[in-house]
Design an enzyme around this catalytic site. Sequence first.
Site, mmCIF file in Angstrom:
data_model
loop_
_atom_site.group_PDB
_atom_site.id
_atom_site.type_symbol
_atom_site.label_atom_id
_atom_site.label_comp_id
_atom_site.label_asym_id
_atom_site.label_seq_id
_atom_site.Cartn_x
_atom_site.Cartn_y
_atom_site.Cartn_z
ATOM 1 N N GLY A 164 23.607 31.022 -39.270
ATOM 2 C CA GLY A 164 24.069 29.646 -39.279
ATOM 3 C C GLY A 164 25.566 29.564 -39.053
ATOM 4 O O GLY A 164 26.322 30.470 -39.395
ATOM 5 N N ALA A 165 25.992 28.467 -38.448
ATOM 6 C CA ALA A 165 27.416 28.205 -38.259
ATOM 7 C C ALA A 165 27.748 26.825 -38.815
ATOM 8 O O ALA A 165 28.468 26.041 -38.212
ATOM 9 C CB ALA A 165 27.793 28.300 -36.783
ATOM 10 N N GLY A 166 27.165 26.546 -39.978
ATOM 11 C CA GLY A 166 27.466 25.301 -40.666
ATOM 12 C C GLY A 166 28.758 25.423 -41.431
ATOM 13 O O GLY A 166 29.670 26.163 -41.031
ATOM 14 N N GLY B 271 28.874 29.253 -43.505
ATOM 15 C CA GLY B 271 28.802 30.320 -42.517
ATOM 16 C C GLY B 271 29.872 30.190 -41.459
ATOM 17 O O GLY B 271 30.489 31.185 -41.041
ATOM 18 N N ASN C 149 22.459 29.686 -53.930
ATOM 19 C CA ASN C 149 22.594 29.354 -55.337
ATOM 20 C C ASN C 149 21.400 29.859 -56.139
ATOM 21 O O ASN C 149 20.294 29.963 -55.627
ATOM 22 C CB ASN C 149 22.723 27.841 -55.513
ATOM 23 C CG ASN C 149 23.990 27.297 -54.885
ATOM 24 O OD1 ASN C 149 25.050 27.898 -54.996
ATOM 25 N ND2 ASN C 149 23.888 26.156 -54.216
ATOM 26 N N GLU D 158 18.384 21.116 -53.784
ATOM 27 C CA GLU D 158 17.832 22.376 -54.304
ATOM 28 C C GLU D 158 17.405 22.221 -55.766
ATOM 29 O O GLU D 158 17.791 22.999 -56.632
ATOM 30 C CB GLU D 158 18.870 23.493 -54.170
ATOM 31 C CG GLU D 158 19.257 23.804 -52.733
ATOM 32 C CD GLU D 158 20.368 24.827 -52.629
ATOM 33 O OE1 GLU D 158 20.241 25.772 -51.831
ATOM 34 O OE2 GLU D 158 21.376 24.686 -53.348
ATOM 35 N N LYS E 96 28.267 31.652 -61.984
ATOM 36 C CA LYS E 96 28.342 30.574 -60.997
ATOM 37 C C LYS E 96 27.156 29.624 -61.167
ATOM 38 O O LYS E 96 27.311 28.395 -61.082
ATOM 39 C CB LYS E 96 28.366 31.116 -59.573
ATOM 40 C CG LYS E 96 28.439 29.971 -58.554
ATOM 41 C CD LYS E 96 28.353 30.376 -57.120
ATOM 42 C CE LYS E 96 28.380 29.131 -56.226
ATOM 43 N NZ LYS E 96 28.275 29.435 -54.798
#
Length: 306
Positions: free
Chosen positions: A7-9, A12, A103, A269, A186
């Site tokens: 991905g290139a969101g 990423g 996550n 999520e 986290k």
Amino acid sequence: MRVLVVGAGAIGGYFGGRMLASGGDVTFLVRPGRAAELAAAGLVIRSPNGDVTLKDPPAVQADDLAEKFDVVLLSCKAFDLDDAIKSFAPAVGPQTSIIPLLNGMLHLDVLDRKFGRDRVLGGLCAIAVTLNDKREVVHLQPMQSLTFGERDGNLSDRVRAIAEMMASGKFGSVASETILQDMWEKWVFLASLAASTCLMRASVGQILAAPGGRDFILGMLDECSAVAEAEGYGPRPPFLERTRGMLTTEGSPMTASMFRDIKAGAPVEADHVIGDLIKRGDAAKVPVPKLRTAYTHLRAYENQRG
């Protein structure tokens, strides 16, 4: 070292772009629409740490993926994990290391079953980043880090090699000997923030300004921390001190990305961040009434989306 960024969101695109800009051998695995965007406008990063434009960055689509990579950096949403696995599986060879930045913890079991535990490192990132309407990667504040490591705590040769490769990107990469503890902490922070801001549909500061707001947020943190403790990863005192400070800062505009997803009418999520904590709490007989209410709210939202 060859790196495949799935991905290139926002996430990423940011970390992959930083590695690529510093001379790294990085390829983005993208869908057709994103491939067209990258070919036309390049990968653009807007950041307080410095802007960068990468014209026509190396990209490949799933149907054309045939080569093996040394590292797969996985930053998809948890609900997209199965599709992501199908897309990058051909890139995984005997020596490939997979670094997931998802996550929660459920994804580790899924990846282990598919590729074998020895190929799957632990990983997490801390960054506020999004895509704007021009499909540029917008870094919202200077904070940036990417932490990874062997899940048994060993500082292995491959982790050292990956750390050396990532260091040139100057985005705060950290090779951790306590990666599972880091991931749990986290998760505790994210779940506390997401459950609170989503349920109240408000920022931390707005919740604190309401009657009972402080007790509500800290009660959510206590429930999440108790589940982590029952799992053998009780939050460390410095983490709790920092987190309590962030969650009790009056006037804070902070919200969870999950809350921003709700405002945008996007998927969330719920099962991975909140639902799995509840399951673990039930198994350990840890009461989590606030988390249950937040989870019901999130699932009702998902039902409303259809």
